[in-house]
Design a protein around this motif. Structure first.
Motif: not given
Length: 91
Positions: A49-54, A60-62, A68-71
């Motif tokens: 699951n990827l949750f981008p913050d615009p 954020d990566v789950y 898991v962490g973030a890009v």
């Protein structure tokens, strides 16, 4: 006599012209049926699951419900694709 032939031919030609214009066009051919064949070995469900913050650009990566962490965009240039790294949440 020429005049009589042309007067008689005019309504005949006019009726032929009107009849040819009013003929319905032929019906279009029927579309080919769509056949769906499901894959024989379906891949397992993707549990990422990827949750981008615009507003910040951070993603954020789950994986399977675990963080898991973030890009963030600050990853080294050699990482393709970028590897998520732990980031402290901003409150």
């Amino acid at each position: 006599m020429n005049r009589r032939i042309s007067r008689a031919a005019f309504p005949l030609l006019l009726s032929i012209a009107i009849a040819s214009c009013s003929a319905a066009p032929p019906a279009p051919p029927a579309p080919a049926p769509v056949v769906y064949v499901p894959p024989s070995d379906a891949p397992p469900p993707d549990e990422w699951n990827l949750f981008p913050d615009p507003t910040t650009g951070q993603v954020d990566v789950y994986h399977e419900g675990e963080y898991v962490g973030a890009v963030t965009g600050n990853e080294p240039a050699g990482q393709d694709p970028p590897i998520p790294h732990p980031v402290a949440p901003a409150n």
